[in-house]
Scaffold this motif. Sequence first.
Motif, PDB file in Angstrom:
ATOM      1  N   SER A 117      -0.691   4.648  35.322  1.00 28.59           N
ATOM      2  CA  SER A 117      -1.374   3.364  35.921  1.00 28.59           C
ATOM      3  C   SER A 117      -2.317   3.918  36.887  1.00 28.59           C
ATOM      4  N   ARG A 120      -2.525   2.501  42.956  1.00 23.72           N
ATOM      5  CA  ARG A 120      -1.675   3.349  43.802  1.00 23.72           C
ATOM      6  C   ARG A 120      -0.440   2.516  44.082  1.00 23.72           C
TER       7      ARG A 120
ATOM      8  N   LEU B 196     -10.681   9.773  45.473  1.00 23.46           N
ATOM      9  CA  LEU B 196      -9.883  10.075  46.415  1.00 23.46           C
ATOM     10  C   LEU B 196      -8.562   9.018  46.006  1.00 23.46           C
ATOM     11  N   TYR B 197      -9.065   7.927  45.777  1.00 26.16           N
ATOM     12  CA  TYR B 197      -7.889   6.795  45.440  1.00 26.16           C
ATOM     13  C   TYR B 197      -6.939   7.036  44.014  1.00 26.16           C
ATOM     14  N   LEU B 198      -7.912   7.522  43.234  1.00 24.89           N
ATOM     15  CA  LEU B 198      -7.094   7.854  41.994  1.00 24.89           C
ATOM     16  C   LEU B 198      -6.172   9.107  42.097  1.00 24.89           C
ATOM     17  N   SER B 199      -6.604   9.933  43.113  1.00 26.66           N
ATOM     18  CA  SER B 199      -5.885  11.315  43.206  1.00 26.66           C
ATOM     19  C   SER B 199      -4.428  11.043  43.999  1.00 26.66           C
ATOM     20  N   ARG B 200      -4.313   9.941  44.351  1.00 27.35           N
ATOM     21  CA  ARG B 200      -2.951   9.453  44.887  1.00 27.35           C
ATOM     22  C   ARG B 200      -2.132   8.360  44.065  1.00 27.35           C
ATOM     23  N   ALA B 201      -2.951   7.691  42.999  1.00 28.95           N
ATOM     24  CA  ALA B 201      -2.142   6.788  42.321  1.00 28.95           C
ATOM     25  C   ALA B 201      -1.628   7.563  41.206  1.00 28.95           C
ATOM     26  N   PRO B 202      -0.664   7.206  40.545  1.00 31.85           N
ATOM     27  CA  PRO B 202       0.285   7.575  39.650  1.00 31.85           C
ATOM     28  C   PRO B 202      -0.574   8.515  38.390  1.00 31.85           C
ATOM     29  N   PHE B 203      -1.849   7.955  37.871  1.00 35.14           N
ATOM     30  CA  PHE B 203      -2.512   8.511  37.087  1.00 35.14           C
ATOM     31  C   PHE B 203      -3.122   9.901  37.572  1.00 35.14           C
ATOM     32  N   LEU B 205      -1.738  11.698  40.304  1.00 32.61           N
ATOM     33  CA  LEU B 205      -0.545  12.806  40.259  1.00 32.61           C
ATOM     34  C   LEU B 205      -0.050  13.152  39.223  1.00 32.61           C
ATOM     35  N   ALA B 206      -0.042  12.423  38.072  1.00 33.89           N
ATOM     36  CA  ALA B 206       0.268  12.921  36.787  1.00 33.89           C
ATOM     37  C   ALA B 206      -0.402  14.080  36.383  1.00 33.89           C
ATOM     38  N   GLN B 208      -2.341  15.888  37.967  1.00 35.41           N
ATOM     39  CA  GLN B 208      -1.982  17.123  38.816  1.00 35.41           C
ATOM     40  C   GLN B 208      -0.891  17.930  38.487  1.00 35.41           C
ATOM     41  N   GLY B 209       0.181  16.918  38.136  1.00 33.57           N
ATOM     42  CA  GLY B 209       1.470  17.545  37.615  1.00 33.57           C
ATOM     43  C   GLY B 209       1.076  18.233  36.169  1.00 33.57           C
ATOM     44  N   MET B 217       5.753  18.128  32.256  1.00 29.22           N
ATOM     45  CA  MET B 217       5.311  16.843  32.345  1.00 29.22           C
ATOM     46  C   MET B 217       5.552  16.100  31.147  1.00 29.22           C
ATOM     47  N   TYR B 222       5.896  11.919  30.418  1.00 31.07           N
ATOM     48  CA  TYR B 222       4.242  11.724  30.314  1.00 31.07           C
ATOM     49  C   TYR B 222       3.478  12.027  29.060  1.00 31.07           C
ATOM     50  N   HIS B 227      -3.525  11.650  29.370  1.00 29.50           N
ATOM     51  CA  HIS B 227      -4.029  11.885  30.983  1.00 29.50           C
ATOM     52  C   HIS B 227      -5.201  12.694  30.904  1.00 29.50           C
TER      53      HIS B 227
END
Lengths: 253, 352
Positions: A117, A120, B196-203, B205-206, B208-209, B217, B222, B227
Amino acid sequence: MTAETGLALELRGVSKRFGALAALSDIELRVRPGERRAVLGSNGAGKTTLFNCITGDFPPSSGAIRFFGEDVTSFPAQERIRRGLRRTYQISLLFTGLSVLDNVYLACRGVSRGRFSFRRPRASDALMQTAEELVTTVHLQEVRNTRVSDLSYGQQRQLEIAMALSGAPRFILFDEPAAGLSPTERRELIAILTGLPGHVGYIIIEHDMDVALRVSERVTMMHNGRIFKEGKPAEIEDDPEVQALYLGGAAHG
Amino acid sequence: MAVLDAFDPARARDRNWIERVPPAYWVLGLLLLVMPAFAGDFVLYQIMGWTFLLGMIALSLMFLAGYGGMVSLAQMSFAGLAGYLVAIFGDSAITAISQGWPWWITIPLSLALTVLAATGVGWLAVRTEGIYTIMITLAIAAAFFYFTRQNYDLFNGFQGFNTILPPHLFGVDWRAPVPFYYLALFWAVAAYAAVLYLSRAPFGLALQGVRDNPRRMAALGYNVTAHRVAAYAFAGLIAGIGGILLTWQSSQISPGTIGIGPAIDVLVVAVIGGLRHPIGAFLGAFIFVLLKTFAVDVLISLGLSGERFQLLIGLCFLAIVFFSPDGLLGLWDRLRERGLRDPLTGRAKDDR
Ligand SMILES: Nc1ncnc2c1ncn2[C@@H]1O[C@H](COP(=O)(O)OP(=O)(O)O)[C@@H](O)[C@H]1O
Ligand SMILES: [Mg+2]
């Protein structure tokens, strides 16, 4: 071979060889749903290997594994996670560049729909709420926005537990969760384990007899890749063979 | 980065988004907005314009490397491809090749094809790890460079295209210094905010995981490859927008724009700034542009050959990598941390 009904976990003749080394030989294991089991054994007894076979981190060389009646022997790890199986790792395998909360959130999100997704999550997001609660459960709320690489060893162990608790687990495998914890953290860990909902069963690998006996109803003893004794904590504690092999201190690792 | 950490969503949860923007952003934002009032055309068009565009291309690398752990040397190629496509589909002095289609077809089509190419390259590159990712993307960048140099039917060979101009939208000449400054600023800010927005969206975060532990992961359910490939596609879009603007800025595109040198420059820019936060890409670009613009004059005034400015950039790069693997951002963080410590006890003055 027919599956015994009503078991959470059933292993039949599970063996694992690494080249010439038989890390597991002909393991038979039956655990009821909601049962709390401890696995004891010296270093190299094959306990972690047993977990790896159960979770699908690698396949057993032979034998069959059933999870709630379903043959999962050939399933990949994520299929078993989806069915409610969780584990913690002995060595830290966390997402070190992310915060505590993000680690738990990823674990929660992994078992949910919509993993992929671009939107956020809102603060009111159900998964985010669950993640927050889990972080609080393991007493990490103070450091929830800290990067995992900046956590102490004990805190990383706690985080492993929070991740294992994510997304409605039915059965959890804890690999030496108390190793390296302070006495306080150890007490908190025992409280978390005994406070788990009744339907959640687990197997815990634990070197510390005190911890193991307080959080389990049954104990399985392993040595050299074999199970050689199983029983109630009191029986195991008093067993002369166990005392010679394990509690004698020499084999203690 | 410490200033920007105030962006932390969890701590800022209860406040509305205007209150959440840290003061440093307001100051910087205001400064950038009013800059045309006091800065000359050269500063606006060359220094700042170039900083924004090079920063965007470096940002696309920062996204891949910083969040995804994938170092791609093909980002300049994606930027160049978008520039070439705009020249081919739109207008240029090479009327034999340029199709002269309207901008509202040319630009979306060019970006779409660039994203497609980035997805393809990503699909190849994610099969590799670490140094092999660098090698495969470098090979692709080199292949594209030589191809454009030798192909005359589509890429017009060595000469490339010139007189590639932005459309006269709303009656504005977007190549005039002030409009171009705002155009570049707008897209740089948009790309920065998107990352910046995407870096905190599930995409994000995943992603970075996946960078930290791809096996776990995958075990969590995932799709690691998806990804990674999607990260290439998104990075390709940012690089593509930057590339089109860069092409308009110089009004030309040729193989020289996408050679091995420029490809490595992008890496240098991203590393100088720091890969930990998107602002690093623009910080690195600013330093790089300043060096590239003024180092020659400084060297000549010192009685040295002006051609040695590459050496100066190289030395800068070495010094930063040596003293702060996290680039200027890391340096800033450490200085700030030291400032917060009590000089006598070494303990933190304010423990938050
Ligand atoms: N991936 C592996 N490859 C080769 N040998 C392994 C591997 N994992 C474990 N072993 C070996 O299997 C034996 C059992 O290991 P392990 O299950 O980790 O023991 P325990 O967790 O009980 O300490 C050891 O001798 C160990 O060296
Ligand atoms: Mg072990």
